[in-house]
Scaffold this active site. Sequence first.
Site, PDB file in Angstrom:
ATOM      1  N   ASP A  93       0.860  -1.179   0.000  1.00 30.74           N
ATOM      2  CA  ASP A  93       0.000   0.000   0.000  1.00 30.74           C
ATOM      3  C   ASP A  93       0.903   1.238   0.000  1.00 30.74           C
ATOM      4  O   ASP A  93       2.129   1.124   0.047  1.00 30.74           O
ATOM      5  CB  ASP A  93      -0.978  -0.042   1.170  1.00 30.74           C
ATOM      6  CG  ASP A  93      -0.283   0.084   2.517  1.00 30.74           C
ATOM      7  OD1 ASP A  93       0.963   0.186   2.544  1.00 30.74           O
ATOM      8  OD2 ASP A  93      -0.974   0.065   3.535  1.00 30.74           O
ATOM      9  N   ASP A 275      -8.464  -7.311  -0.258  1.00 32.47           N
ATOM     10  CA  ASP A 275      -7.556  -7.568   0.871  1.00 32.47           C
ATOM     11  C   ASP A 275      -8.298  -7.183   2.120  1.00 32.47           C
ATOM     12  O   ASP A 275      -9.168  -6.297   2.093  1.00 32.47           O
ATOM     13  CB  ASP A 275      -6.269  -6.740   0.786  1.00 32.47           C
ATOM     14  CG  ASP A 275      -6.456  -5.344   1.335  1.00 32.47           C
ATOM     15  OD1 ASP A 275      -7.039  -4.502   0.624  1.00 32.47           O
ATOM     16  OD2 ASP A 275      -6.076  -5.092   2.502  1.00 32.47           O
ATOM     17  N   CYS A 313     -12.756 -29.570   5.220  1.00 31.69           N
ATOM     18  CA  CYS A 313     -11.806 -28.475   4.957  1.00 31.69           C
ATOM     19  C   CYS A 313     -10.402 -29.054   4.765  1.00 31.69           C
ATOM     20  O   CYS A 313      -9.979 -29.939   5.506  1.00 31.69           O
ATOM     21  CB  CYS A 313     -11.821 -27.475   6.107  1.00 31.69           C
ATOM     22  SG  CYS A 313     -10.565 -26.187   5.962  1.00 31.69           S
ATOM     23  N   CYS A 315      -7.503 -27.381   5.030  1.00 33.38           N
ATOM     24  CA  CYS A 315      -6.432 -26.555   5.621  1.00 33.38           C
ATOM     25  C   CYS A 315      -5.581 -27.388   6.570  1.00 33.38           C
ATOM     26  O   CYS A 315      -6.027 -28.417   7.076  1.00 33.38           O
ATOM     27  CB  CYS A 315      -7.018 -25.339   6.323  1.00 33.38           C
ATOM     28  SG  CYS A 315      -7.473 -25.600   8.050  1.00 33.38           S
ATOM     29  N   CYS A 318      -7.421 -28.066  10.004  1.00 33.53           N
ATOM     30  CA  CYS A 318      -8.527 -29.035   9.975  1.00 33.53           C
ATOM     31  C   CYS A 318      -8.041 -30.445   9.646  1.00 33.53           C
ATOM     32  O   CYS A 318      -8.672 -31.423  10.033  1.00 33.53           O
ATOM     33  CB  CYS A 318      -9.594 -28.594   8.972  1.00 33.53           C
ATOM     34  SG  CYS A 318     -10.577 -27.205   9.579  1.00 33.53           S
ATOM     35  N   HIS A 344      -6.352 -21.560   9.400  1.00 37.10           N
ATOM     36  CA  HIS A 344      -7.665 -21.967   8.893  1.00 37.10           C
ATOM     37  C   HIS A 344      -8.343 -20.814   8.157  1.00 37.10           C
ATOM     38  O   HIS A 344      -8.820 -20.981   7.026  1.00 37.10           O
ATOM     39  CB  HIS A 344      -8.581 -22.455  10.014  1.00 37.10           C
ATOM     40  CG  HIS A 344      -9.989 -22.669   9.532  1.00 37.10           C
ATOM     41  ND1 HIS A 344     -10.378 -23.813   8.867  1.00 37.10           N
ATOM     42  CD2 HIS A 344     -11.083 -21.853   9.532  1.00 37.10           C
ATOM     43  CE1 HIS A 344     -11.650 -23.704   8.511  1.00 37.10           C
ATOM     44  NE2 HIS A 344     -12.097 -22.523   8.896  1.00 37.10           N
TER      45      HIS A 344
END
Lengths: 380, 380
Positions: A93, A275, A313, A315, A318, A344
């Site tokens: 940014d 974002d 899931c 991830c 998980c 997660h």
Amino acid sequence: MKIGTFNLLKTEGYARRGEFCTAHGVVQTPVFQNVGTAGAIKGAVDAFDLKALGCQIELSNTYHLHVRPGDQIVRQMGGLHRFMRWDGPMLTDSGGFQVFSLATLRKIKEEGVTFHSHVDGRRIFMGPEESMRIQSNLGSDIAMAFDECIENPAPREYVKDSIDRTTRWLRRCKAELTRLNSLPDTVNPQQMLFGINQGGTYDDLRIEHMQAIAELDLPGYAIGGLAVGESTEVMYHILDVVLPHAPENKPRYLMGVGTPSNIIEGVARGVDFFDCVMPTRNARHGHLFTHNGILNIMNAKYQTDDRPIEEGCGCPTCQRFSRAYLRHLLKSGEMLSQRLLVMHNLWFYNHLMQEIRDALEQGTFAAFRAEYSEKMSKRI
Amino acid sequence: MKIGTFNLLKTEGYARRGEFCTAHGVVQTPVFQNVGTAGAIKGAVDAFDLKALGCQIELSNTYHLHVRPGDQIVRQMGGLHRFMRWDGPMLTDSGGFQVFSLATLRKIKEEGVTFHSHVDGRRIFMGPEESMRIQSNLGSDIAMAFDECIENPAPREYVKDSIDRTTRWLRRCKAELTRLNSLPDTVNPQQMLFGINQGGTYDDLRIEHMQAIAELDLPGYAIGGLAVGESTEVMYHILDVVLPHAPENKPRYLMGVGTPSNIIEGVARGVDFFDCVMPTRNARHGHLFTHNGILNIMNAKYQTDDRPIEEGCGCPTCQRFSRAYLRHLLKSGEMLSQRLLVMHNLWFYNHLMQEIRDALEQGTFAAFRAEYSEKMSKRI
């Protein structure tokens, strides 16, 4: 594919499936940028973890890195990619948002803004040229224009003056980045500039400003100054109003947004980049995203729940740990809870974008939106 | 190899290279146990990370897990191995040390100790039977005896009474664990009991107590009540005095010790097991172990140092990140610094034990000790 090229692969209504080429790889859009403020993701997640979490673009904050460790230090270390060991696309940014929100504001002048650092109170001046020099030292793939971010609502006269100044600042950003990119020892000579649309909640000023900055023919355009006080309806309305005036063949980035619902609705209106700190911030409080809504892991009913946060899931959390264990870690104040919960939520966001891209490719985005837009953001 | 078997593979002086068989695998000794107090390692390190860091035995704290989430909850989740997803050997302490240091002490009686929880002030009673029941619910491979840990120095009369009570408590621990292991629904029916030697800084009481507990023929013996106020010289002296009276064919565990130097000196005196929070705690303050001494990453000279913490180090942190980046993370208060620094220190400790085992196998431990014992613990 030439750096800066944006290919529109498919559309469904206003929603767009595209790809955007940077010096560190091609980004599949719509995309969610993962926020690593000071060159690190909150919650003990590193650049290698980010890859495993499906992150395509890492976003760092110019203001924070300018203040600490200093962009000259980062440049000396070979740029932010090398410093933090992230080898994919990166956006920084401009520092503007933090200057107007975090720092003790001093004075806005035509040249730029003088303010005090939130870390050590040191007096700092930042204008378009300074922002470009800092971002050039960091060496990101996409540098954001230095703009004034106004809270909503703001008086019309003030907003009008501000967007005119932001347009003048944008021209200075473009000139300075062009100069910096041509220097022999630039960290990332293929750094690109995205312009930022402002105009508060005034439809005509939003359009006027978008038309003005579109003339500069930059590789991408952001919608700034939303999610800063106005209602969701107003935010969606501004997107409806302004996006038809954004160049079609350039990516559009809705800054600082938002919930899964906001993202689905943003995509439906033609946004390509997002974002938000929400996945990391919510994780820290135990608020976990699932396809059925936001689960609060502190809830007593999870004390002996052997299931993962969300069944099915993929991830890392998980795949390995139960709700009962995660709840115990968070209640015990174990730092490990932060890491596992943040992983997660970031995976959920990155995977959500993959689901959106898949739906767009299959022409089923409308059905996806109807099924999930409300559901994903409600508390369960 | 039968569970509980300790094979002495080689010796050099008093130093021993061995292997010890548990229900979750064989441990190569000398070994450093990695401390995961509440079922998680401080610094956002999980059980899978531990494996990658070369950890052989994970150590958790009975008192902490009894208070939160409660050992009944852990039992219901299938035991601590399953709860935290660590499938290797595991030791739990008895809770005694925390009862005597963390909790608000109420009263020691022959039955046990009544105290108040440090979390919610709740009144708790713990004696030998309670400690065994909690550890049985956790299902560790090695349960530690419930003992009284006295600060050094303490009056001789008090120490004498205390070791006699600790011996009586040990008999009750053995009887209770035998009973628990024979129940049909025990989490880990092959859980073993280690006795703990006490006796403060009195040579004769130390020997008397070791002889008394050795009679119970337990699978292992710990030296407790050291590193709690006395000098390093006194600690080494006690080891010199008491270890010749410990059963030779059983592992010896020096509790809560210590620096790399303490560990090398402990091995030289015949210790097989160690544990300490030093690698995690020091990491949090930026104190990092290397073969040349302890490096303070906050030092200004590392601001632009592109080298890893220690050149040639195989840990995940040194393989990827520079001193400059780690310093920046720690200075910025990024949680990621904790994870990366803790991983280095744990890897260093586990690797140090590997180096010690290698030296013992090659008959070069004396040379290793001469080179590193002092050097590794000095500040650089």
